[in-house]
Design an enzyme around this catalytic site. Structure first.
Site, PDB file in Angstrom:
ATOM      1  N   ASP A  78     -24.967  10.550  49.325  1.00 30.01           N
ATOM      2  CA  ASP A  78     -25.561  10.262  50.739  1.00 30.01           C
ATOM      3  C   ASP A  78     -25.271   8.711  50.841  1.00 30.01           C
ATOM      4  O   ASP A  78     -25.333   8.039  49.843  1.00 30.01           O
ATOM      5  CB  ASP A  78     -26.717  10.808  50.913  1.00 30.01           C
ATOM      6  CG  ASP A  78     -27.479  10.854  49.698  1.00 30.01           C
ATOM      7  OD1 ASP A  78     -27.658   9.655  49.103  1.00 30.01           O
ATOM      8  OD2 ASP A  78     -28.051  11.707  49.359  1.00 30.01           O
ATOM      9  N   ASP A  80     -27.462   5.499  52.083  1.00 28.55           N
ATOM     10  CA  ASP A  80     -28.742   4.956  52.545  1.00 28.55           C
ATOM     11  C   ASP A  80     -28.738   3.641  53.121  1.00 28.55           C
ATOM     12  O   ASP A  80     -27.895   2.611  52.640  1.00 28.55           O
ATOM     13  CB  ASP A  80     -29.820   4.898  51.412  1.00 28.55           C
ATOM     14  CG  ASP A  80     -30.213   6.362  50.914  1.00 28.55           C
ATOM     15  OD1 ASP A  80     -30.403   7.198  51.628  1.00 28.55           O
ATOM     16  OD2 ASP A  80     -30.272   6.357  49.839  1.00 28.55           O
ATOM     17  N   ASP A 155     -35.323   0.303  40.854  1.00 28.10           N
ATOM     18  CA  ASP A 155     -35.441   0.587  39.424  1.00 28.10           C
ATOM     19  C   ASP A 155     -34.458  -0.136  38.550  1.00 28.10           C
ATOM     20  O   ASP A 155     -34.611  -0.736  37.608  1.00 28.10           O
ATOM     21  CB  ASP A 155     -35.574   1.901  39.115  1.00 28.10           C
ATOM     22  CG  ASP A 155     -34.327   2.947  39.878  1.00 28.10           C
ATOM     23  OD1 ASP A 155     -33.429   2.286  40.392  1.00 28.10           O
ATOM     24  OD2 ASP A 155     -34.544   4.159  39.675  1.00 28.10           O
TER      25      ASP A 155
HETATM   26  P1  ATP Z   1     -28.580   9.759  43.170  1.00 33.28           P
HETATM   27  O1  ATP Z   1     -27.152   9.539  43.054  1.00 33.28           O
HETATM   28  O2  ATP Z   1     -28.978  10.819  42.055  1.00 33.28           O
HETATM   29  O3  ATP Z   1     -29.065  10.202  44.330  1.00 33.28           O
HETATM   30  P2  ATP Z   1     -29.548   7.260  43.919  1.00 33.28           P
HETATM   31  O4  ATP Z   1     -29.464   6.026  43.204  1.00 33.28           O
HETATM   32  O5  ATP Z   1     -29.142   7.340  45.138  1.00 33.28           O
HETATM   33  O6  ATP Z   1     -29.045   8.323  42.871  1.00 33.28           O
HETATM   34  P3  ATP Z   1     -32.211   8.218  44.717  1.00 33.28           P
HETATM   35  O7  ATP Z   1     -33.211   9.066  43.861  1.00 33.28           O
HETATM   36  O8  ATP Z   1     -31.494   8.959  45.773  1.00 33.28           O
HETATM   37  O9  ATP Z   1     -31.170   7.559  43.547  1.00 33.28           O
HETATM   38  O10 ATP Z   1     -32.751   6.865  45.133  1.00 33.28           O
HETATM   39  C1  ATP Z   1     -32.173   6.060  46.029  1.00 33.28           C
HETATM   40  C2  ATP Z   1     -32.403   4.420  45.549  1.00 33.28           C
HETATM   41  O11 ATP Z   1     -33.802   4.145  45.660  1.00 33.28           O
HETATM   42  C3  ATP Z   1     -32.234   4.400  44.086  1.00 33.28           C
HETATM   43  O12 ATP Z   1     -30.513   3.692  44.022  1.00 33.28           O
HETATM   44  C4  ATP Z   1     -32.911   3.071  43.839  1.00 33.28           C
HETATM   45  O13 ATP Z   1     -32.632   1.915  44.295  1.00 33.28           O
HETATM   46  C5  ATP Z   1     -34.204   3.367  44.628  1.00 33.28           C
HETATM   47  N1  ATP Z   1     -35.257   4.061  43.815  1.00 33.28           N
HETATM   48  C6  ATP Z   1     -35.247   5.692  43.564  1.00 33.28           C
HETATM   49  N2  ATP Z   1     -36.068   5.886  42.602  1.00 33.28           N
HETATM   50  C7  ATP Z   1     -36.939   4.757  42.269  1.00 33.28           C
HETATM   51  C8  ATP Z   1     -38.025   4.525  41.348  1.00 33.28           C
HETATM   52  N3  ATP Z   1     -38.477   5.458  40.748  1.00 33.28           N
HETATM   53  N4  ATP Z   1     -38.346   3.129  41.178  1.00 33.28           N
HETATM   54  C9  ATP Z   1     -37.743   2.044  41.831  1.00 33.28           C
HETATM   55  N5  ATP Z   1     -36.616   2.287  42.659  1.00 33.28           N
HETATM   56  C10 ATP Z   1     -36.450   3.594  42.915  1.00 33.28           C
HETATM   57 MG    MG Z   2     -29.605   9.200  46.496  1.00 32.65          MG
END
Ligand code: ATP
Ligand code: MG
Length: 416
Positions: A78, A80, A155
């Protein structure tokens, strides 16, 4: 994925920004990298949202996992968007949008076919304002900020890259481009501090390392081992959700291996980790459990993520079989086994009930009988578990394959 990365790395300087301790309204210049993404890989509606925001004088970027995935030539799940516009300003720009969330307000912009694009206003880590509380654990994350602060609160460095669609540039405040290039997982700032602030990040580090095949730098690895007990303090629904996510990622075996090796599994699922020490012969419970995880990955590659109840059952199958051995009542044995797990990880009652029923019907299925269970909504899940069990024991799955429903295209594709 063996191809060279689609972006040029111009300046390789220090390994990591040493002390990322932004004060209030810290607004540092970003390093900018020109990139040439094939724009057809970016959802056209997301492009509209970005362009509309910038045309109205706001900053707006693609952020987070989607930028990382685009750089790695993987299709993002997705997209963001992060922006300088406040939630009300965003809502006023898009007719079909609404503000959601109480703790942190985001805007959902709605498009045809139920598509939702999430637009978040830049925010910063509340700890960076000199919060008085002595403990590190973050309980609220409600403070608006500027772009660089929004990058810093994230993170891992690979998750903190912003893409400016107009300039076709990546903005990098944290050394994320270098880490993506080197394929390493690194926290933004000191690993121990960041893991104490939010222990779920420990699981996320392992998830990304496993899924993307990235290395974990030694300081981050040591901090994971050192801080792993803190996972017991994390919000339990977030733990169960992250465990599911790491099972769905296509590299469950590798990721669970990392959890086991770092001792994280001892904290989350001691029932499972102790059994994995069984390195006995090939037919032992330990080797069978690793093959079950391999099975998850094979099936995920074939048809996308498996059903959540199947994932929980397979993650726990060998320990579950062990508690059933010689039990008077298998149902009670399974329920007793699951009770502490439900407490520890907030596995929902619905999944727990499904696991119990699948384990109950397993012997019958394995002897080729389905009976009335064939008419329940759990039947296909049970068939999948039976097939996994057979295959982990090196046997043919023929006896249960005939119970499989005709394959439906895209039937696990929903947004999860
Ligand atoms: P995925 O492909 O699994 O969705 P993602 O990187 O998009 O991985 P998400 O959980 O969708 O992870 O979170 C989106 C973004 O929000 C992350 O890329 C990160 O920048 C931020 N984020 C998510 N969880 C945390 C956390 N626990 N602490 C700090 N930042 C976070
Ligand atoms: Mg994500």
């Amino acid at each position: 994925m063996g191809r060279s990365t689609p972006f040029p790395l111009t300046s390789l300087t220090e390994p990591y920004p040493a002390d990322l301790e932004p004060g209030p309204s810290f607004d540092a210049p970003a390093r900018r990298y020109d990139v040439t993404f094939d724009e057809s890989r970016i959802d056209p509606d997301v492009q509209k949202v970005l362009r509309r925001l910038t045309r109205h004088g706001h900053e707006a970027y693609l952020v987070g996992g989607c930028v990382r995935d685009l750089l790695l030539d993987r299709q993002p799940k997705d997209f963001d968007v992060a922006t300088s516009a406040r939630p009300e300003q965003v809502r006023d720009l898009f007719r079909n949008s609404r503000i959601i969330g109480r703790r942190f307000r985001l805007v959902h912009v709605l498009f045809q076919g139920g598509k939702v694009i999430e637009v978040a206003t830049f925010r910063r880590n509340p700890k960076d304002e000199g919060d008085e509380s002595p403990e590190l654990l973050i309980r609220s994350d409600n403070v608006f900020g500027v772009a660089s602060e929004d990058a810093m609160r994230r993170d891992f460095t690979m998750n903190a890259l912003f893409y400016d669609i107009e300039a076709r540039q990546i903005l990098d405040w944290v050394g994320g481009m270098e880490d993506v290039e080197r394929r390493v997982v690194h926290t933004i700032g000191d690993p121990e501090t960041r893991f104490r602030e939010d222990p779920v990040r420990i699981l996320r580090a392992l998830k990304f390392a496993g899924r993307l095949g990235f290395a974990i730098t030694p300081d981050v690895y040591d901090a994971i081992v050192f801080c792993r007990e803190a996972l017991a303090l994390a919000a339990r629904p977030r733990l169960s959700e992250e465990i599911l996510r790491l099972l769905r990622g296509g590299q469950a075996r590798r990721t669970i291996y990392l959890c086991w090796e770092t001792g994280v599994l001892d904290v989350l699922l001691p029932e499972l980790s102790s059994l994995l020490y069984d390195e006995g012969d090939e037919d032992g419970a330990g080797p069978r459990q690793w093959r079950l995880l391999e099975y998850i990955d094979q099936r995920t590659a074939q048809e996308g993520p498996l059903d959540d109840t199947v994932l929980w059952t397979l993650l726990l199958l060998e320990p579950l079989k062990e508690v059933c051995e010689g039990a008077r009542d298998r149902g009670i044995a399974v329920a007793d086994f699951l009770e502490p797990l439900i407490e520890r990880l907030a596995i929902s009652r619905r999944y727990a009930d499904g696991i119990r029923r699948i384990i109950g019907v397993l012997p019958r299925l394995l002897s080729g009988r389905a009976g009335r269970f064939a008419r329940t909504e759990l039947f296909q899940a049970a068939v999948e578990v039976a097939a996994a069990d057979l295959s982990s024991r090196g046997e043919s799955t023929q006896i249960v394959d005939r119970f499989r429903a005709a394959p439906e295209k895209h039937h696990h594709r929903g947004r999860r």
